[in-house]
Write a protein that holds these residues in place. Structure first.
Motif, PDB file in Angstrom:
ATOM      1  N   ILE A  85      -4.971  -4.611  -3.743  1.00 53.33           N
ATOM      2  CA  ILE A  85      -5.008  -5.549  -2.608  1.00 53.33           C
ATOM      3  C   ILE A  85      -4.086  -5.065  -1.488  1.00 53.33           C
ATOM      4  O   ILE A  85      -2.981  -4.620  -1.745  1.00 53.33           O
ATOM      5  CB  ILE A  85      -4.556  -6.955  -3.088  1.00 53.33           C
ATOM      6  CG1 ILE A  85      -5.689  -7.659  -3.839  1.00 53.33           C
ATOM      7  CG2 ILE A  85      -4.085  -7.833  -1.937  1.00 53.33           C
ATOM      8  CD1 ILE A  85      -6.805  -8.172  -2.980  1.00 53.33           C
ATOM      9  N   GLY A  86      -4.586  -5.129  -0.276  1.00 51.34           N
ATOM     10  CA  GLY A  86      -3.770  -4.772   0.881  1.00 51.34           C
ATOM     11  C   GLY A  86      -3.844  -3.294   1.237  1.00 51.34           C
ATOM     12  O   GLY A  86      -3.243  -2.864   2.217  1.00 51.34           O
ATOM     13  N   LYS A 121       3.357   3.237   5.087  1.00 48.96           N
ATOM     14  CA  LYS A 121       3.217   2.587   6.391  1.00 48.96           C
ATOM     15  C   LYS A 121       3.261   1.062   6.324  1.00 48.96           C
ATOM     16  O   LYS A 121       3.070   0.387   7.330  1.00 48.96           O
ATOM     17  CB  LYS A 121       1.902   3.010   7.049  1.00 48.96           C
ATOM     18  CG  LYS A 121       1.918   4.446   7.512  1.00 48.96           C
ATOM     19  CD  LYS A 121       0.676   4.781   8.297  1.00 48.96           C
ATOM     20  CE  LYS A 121       0.712   6.227   8.742  1.00 48.96           C
ATOM     21  NZ  LYS A 121      -0.604   6.629   9.289  1.00 48.96           N
ATOM     22  N   ASP A 122       3.458   0.521   5.134  1.00 50.14           N
ATOM     23  CA  ASP A 122       3.502  -0.937   5.020  1.00 50.14           C
ATOM     24  C   ASP A 122       4.911  -1.496   5.165  1.00 50.14           C
ATOM     25  O   ASP A 122       5.101  -2.716   5.168  1.00 50.14           O
ATOM     26  CB  ASP A 122       2.853  -1.386   3.701  1.00 50.14           C
ATOM     27  CG  ASP A 122       1.357  -1.205   3.764  1.00 50.14           C
ATOM     28  OD1 ASP A 122       0.744  -1.747   4.699  1.00 50.14           O
ATOM     29  OD2 ASP A 122       0.797  -0.481   2.926  1.00 50.14           O
ATOM     30  N   ILE A 123       5.886  -0.627   5.293  1.00 53.66           N
ATOM     31  CA  ILE A 123       7.242  -1.116   5.564  1.00 53.66           C
ATOM     32  C   ILE A 123       7.259  -1.685   6.989  1.00 53.66           C
ATOM     33  O   ILE A 123       6.475  -1.268   7.841  1.00 53.66           O
ATOM     34  CB  ILE A 123       8.281   0.032   5.404  1.00 53.66           C
ATOM     35  CG1 ILE A 123       9.700  -0.534   5.291  1.00 53.66           C
ATOM     36  CG2 ILE A 123       8.175   1.032   6.551  1.00 53.66           C
ATOM     37  CD1 ILE A 123      10.749   0.521   4.907  1.00 53.66           C
ATOM     38  N   SER A 124       8.134  -2.665   7.230  1.00 47.87           N
ATOM     39  CA  SER A 124       8.220  -3.227   8.584  1.00 47.87           C
ATOM     40  C   SER A 124       9.133  -2.359   9.443  1.00 47.87           C
ATOM     41  O   SER A 124       9.920  -1.558   8.936  1.00 47.87           O
ATOM     42  CB  SER A 124       8.753  -4.653   8.531  1.00 47.87           C
ATOM     43  OG  SER A 124      10.081  -4.670   8.055  1.00 47.87           O
ATOM     44  N   LEU A 144      12.313  -0.231   8.193  1.00 47.58           N
ATOM     45  CA  LEU A 144      12.471   1.205   8.442  1.00 47.58           C
ATOM     46  C   LEU A 144      13.802   1.481   9.138  1.00 47.58           C
ATOM     47  O   LEU A 144      14.517   2.421   8.780  1.00 47.58           O
ATOM     48  CB  LEU A 144      11.299   1.722   9.290  1.00 47.58           C
ATOM     49  CG  LEU A 144      11.301   3.229   9.548  1.00 47.58           C
ATOM     50  CD1 LEU A 144      11.219   4.017   8.255  1.00 47.58           C
ATOM     51  CD2 LEU A 144      10.144   3.623  10.471  1.00 47.58           C
ATOM     52  N   GLN A 179      -8.980  -1.470  -1.271  1.00 50.25           N
ATOM     53  CA  GLN A 179      -8.915  -2.712  -2.055  1.00 50.25           C
ATOM     54  C   GLN A 179     -10.302  -3.126  -2.557  1.00 50.25           C
ATOM     55  O   GLN A 179     -11.321  -2.866  -1.919  1.00 50.25           O
ATOM     56  CB  GLN A 179      -8.257  -3.846  -1.265  1.00 50.25           C
ATOM     57  CG  GLN A 179      -9.186  -4.618  -0.364  1.00 50.25           C
ATOM     58  CD  GLN A 179      -8.477  -5.803   0.315  1.00 50.25           C
ATOM     59  OE1 GLN A 179      -7.259  -5.955   0.239  1.00 50.25           O
ATOM     60  NE2 GLN A 179      -9.252  -6.620   0.993  1.00 50.25           N
ATOM     61  N   ASN A 209       8.418  -8.669   2.760  1.00 51.60           N
ATOM     62  CA  ASN A 209       7.138  -8.018   3.021  1.00 51.60           C
ATOM     63  C   ASN A 209       6.065  -8.750   2.223  1.00 51.60           C
ATOM     64  O   ASN A 209       6.372  -9.698   1.484  1.00 51.60           O
ATOM     65  CB  ASN A 209       7.204  -6.529   2.635  1.00 51.60           C
ATOM     66  CG  ASN A 209       6.276  -5.678   3.498  1.00 51.60           C
ATOM     67  OD1 ASN A 209       5.155  -6.080   3.785  1.00 51.60           O
ATOM     68  ND2 ASN A 209       6.763  -4.530   3.921  1.00 51.60           N
ATOM     69  N   ALA A 210       4.837  -8.319   2.402  1.00 58.55           N
ATOM     70  CA  ALA A 210       3.734  -8.913   1.643  1.00 58.55           C
ATOM     71  C   ALA A 210       3.887  -8.586   0.172  1.00 58.55           C
ATOM     72  O   ALA A 210       4.427  -7.549  -0.197  1.00 58.55           O
ATOM     73  CB  ALA A 210       2.407  -8.375   2.147  1.00 58.55           C
ATOM     74  N   SER A 211       3.443  -9.483  -0.686  1.00 61.14           N
ATOM     75  CA  SER A 211       3.383  -9.206  -2.118  1.00 61.14           C
ATOM     76  C   SER A 211       2.074  -9.791  -2.637  1.00 61.14           C
ATOM     77  O   SER A 211       1.372 -10.495  -1.909  1.00 61.14           O
ATOM     78  CB  SER A 211       4.572  -9.848  -2.841  1.00 61.14           C
ATOM     79  OG  SER A 211       4.500 -11.254  -2.756  1.00 61.14           O
ATOM     80  N   GLY A 269       0.802  -1.216   0.000  1.00 64.76           N
ATOM     81  CA  GLY A 269       0.000   0.000   0.000  1.00 64.76           C
ATOM     82  C   GLY A 269       0.832   1.261   0.000  1.00 64.76           C
ATOM     83  O   GLY A 269       1.368   1.666  -1.025  1.00 64.76           O
ATOM     84  N   ASP A 270       0.961   1.878   1.148  1.00 62.45           N
ATOM     85  CA  ASP A 270       1.653   3.150   1.206  1.00 62.45           C
ATOM     86  C   ASP A 270       2.901   3.053   2.086  1.00 62.45           C
ATOM     87  O   ASP A 270       3.411   1.963   2.345  1.00 62.45           O
ATOM     88  CB  ASP A 270       0.701   4.249   1.675  1.00 62.45           C
ATOM     89  CG  ASP A 270       0.149   3.967   3.067  1.00 62.45           C
ATOM     90  OD1 ASP A 270       0.814   3.269   3.856  1.00 62.45           O
ATOM     91  OD2 ASP A 270      -0.953   4.451   3.376  1.00 62.45           O
ATOM     92  N   ASP A 319      -6.402   0.338   1.785  1.00 62.71           N
ATOM     93  CA  ASP A 319      -7.729   0.657   2.315  1.00 62.71           C
ATOM     94  C   ASP A 319      -8.797   0.642   1.227  1.00 62.71           C
ATOM     95  O   ASP A 319      -9.967   0.436   1.503  1.00 62.71           O
ATOM     96  CB  ASP A 319      -7.710   2.043   2.975  1.00 62.71           C
ATOM     97  CG  ASP A 319      -7.005   2.001   4.329  1.00 62.71           C
ATOM     98  OD1 ASP A 319      -6.928   0.896   4.913  1.00 62.71           O
ATOM     99  OD2 ASP A 319      -6.527   3.050   4.780  1.00 62.71           O
TER     100      ASP A 319
END
Lengths: 287, 287
Positions: B221-222, B13-16, B20, B226, B110-112, B10-11, B224
């Motif tokens: 997907i993933g 904020k999806d980094i872990s 970060l 989606q 991360n998610a993909s 997403g944006d 807000d």
């Protein structure tokens, strides 16, 4: 509101910023702890979140999930899952039951073995059906996954083998004596998985793979201590991969780049090995 | 040290948290921007990281990657990837070239789309080979992926279809006039993908799927916003999925729970639709 939040593969720092924001907002925080294991103490999560974390074991999720969903009707509730929330069927089920009860569900994704396995050098889009290998018992040695490996390999596709996890399994001997006691947790090693696969090939003799087939044993993918070893199944039997979780990949056809990448993980003299007599026992290893 | 860091779907904020921490430590930060797109402004990343972010487009990665690797010999360098670092072949290649140069590589997963697609209600372990659908041109209408869908469906497996992304493609007309001009970015919509699939079935007539086949169109997907819509291919043609990125799933056999979950995403009267005459043009839609 029910948040299904993926924690990723390693420790408390693998949650996303989005996930951390959500969990900090939630009044109740549950940690699903039977389809995978977290490689970090619960207390570290609690320190990071500033929240108590309630461990939800199999019994709780199978019998007590209604109370979690009931809470989520009026409160913000987090359900934390190691890896990604959709790595296990259970969580799809939880999502559906939530929807049926009119509870809004928000999913926060993360890495799971299903995509992080790309770290072994095999291309994700060239994987076929994923299989699960359960622990054999004296009387139960299922082999339906052998056919799936066969179909994948016939199509040139790789097979990701997820290895059995037995957490909080009731001890039947104790149950028979009227006591509720749990077996110690068991996590299948790559070694056991390979032994079982070779056992099936010896029985079925369809030549789907053999001792000389190249495969990849992996452990703790996505963590600082991750271990990726490629070699023949015979070689992989001798490797010490260290603590759980382990997975195995039986590749199909290898493209040139995949071959080159696998070669960088090849089993060699510096690969840690297990003592032969330990191979028999490692099913009982503790986390 | 070269960090390959997945940014998720997403944006910013999806980094872990782990990702970060790493990016904040790095002296140079590159963002890979041609195998996927970030759904957020680069400036938001820069504000979060406290670092300038250098966009690495196709030319830079294909021609200038040596300089990135050279830097990574003596500095901490971050290479940010939308989704997971191993979603695209390019990044495996980058990892290997780094290894050859003796550069240590650390991957932060991360998610993909490869695992987050589980959000549509289909079980990840029941997916077969993933396919990519490229934009047809007047003279080029490839159909090799039709055979892959056939094989997957013959085995009862689902097919994830990744849809074409054309970013910073040189404009050949301008090139011919000696100018380096780029085409506007194009992202294939579910609608175009379905049209192309039906076009192939009309040509090949092997009955792999048809207008009545159930499929699932997904977008963003993933995030807000989606969008997940299940319906027949005919129905999916009419849906407005909104901005990119889109993907499509052609399911194989559906288990009961998968059927129930898909039903919760069924196309109905409240589903946003596109105007028929827009269907022809949506290939040109902007991000």
């Amino acid at each position: 509101m029910l948040y299904l939040i993926g924690l990723g593969l390693g420790d408390e720092k693998d949650i996303s910023l989005r996930g951390l924001e959500a969990v900090k907002r939630c009044e109740n925080v549950y940690l699903e702890a039977y389809t995978s294991i977290l490689l970090v103490e619960k207390s570290k999560l609690e320190a990071l979140y500033g929240r108590e974390v309630i461990v939800a074991d199999r019994e709780m999720v199978e019998q007590g999930v209604e109370s979690i969903l009931e809470q989520a009707k009026t409160m913000e509730v987090a359900f934390l899952v190691v890896g990604d929330p959709f790595g296990a069927t259970t969580h799809s089920d939880l999502q559906m039951r939530a929807k049926q009860l009119g509870v809004t569900v928000k999913v926060i994704h993360n890495a799971s073995i299903m995509n992080a396995i790309g770290a072994c050098g095999l291309q994700l889009y060239r994987f076929g059906e994923t299989i699960s290998i359960p622990f054999f018992t004296d009387t139960w040695r299922p082999d339906s996954f052998y056919d799936k490996i066969k179909k994948n390999r016939d199509m040139g596709l790789h097979t990701l083998c997820l290895l059995d996890i037995r957490v909080k399994e009731p001890c039947f001997e104790a149950l028979a004596r009227g006591k509720k006691v749990y077996e110690p947790p068991r996590y299948m090693s790559v070694n056991t998985a390979v032994e079982q696969l070779l056992d099936i090939e010896d029985r079925r003799k369809e030549g789907v793979y053999g001792r000389e087939t190249t495969a990849v044993g992996v452990a703790r993918i996505g963590t600082d201590s991750q271990c990726i070893i490629s070699g023949t199944l015979e070689e992989l039997l001798t490797v010490d991969y260290g603590p759980p979780l382990h997975s195995l990949v039986v590749p199909g056809e290898l493209h040139v780049m995949e071959q080159e990448l696998l070669a960088t993980f090849a089993c060699n003299e510096s690969t840690p090995r297990i003592q032969k007599d330990l191979i028999i026992d490692e099913e009982d290893e503790e986390p």
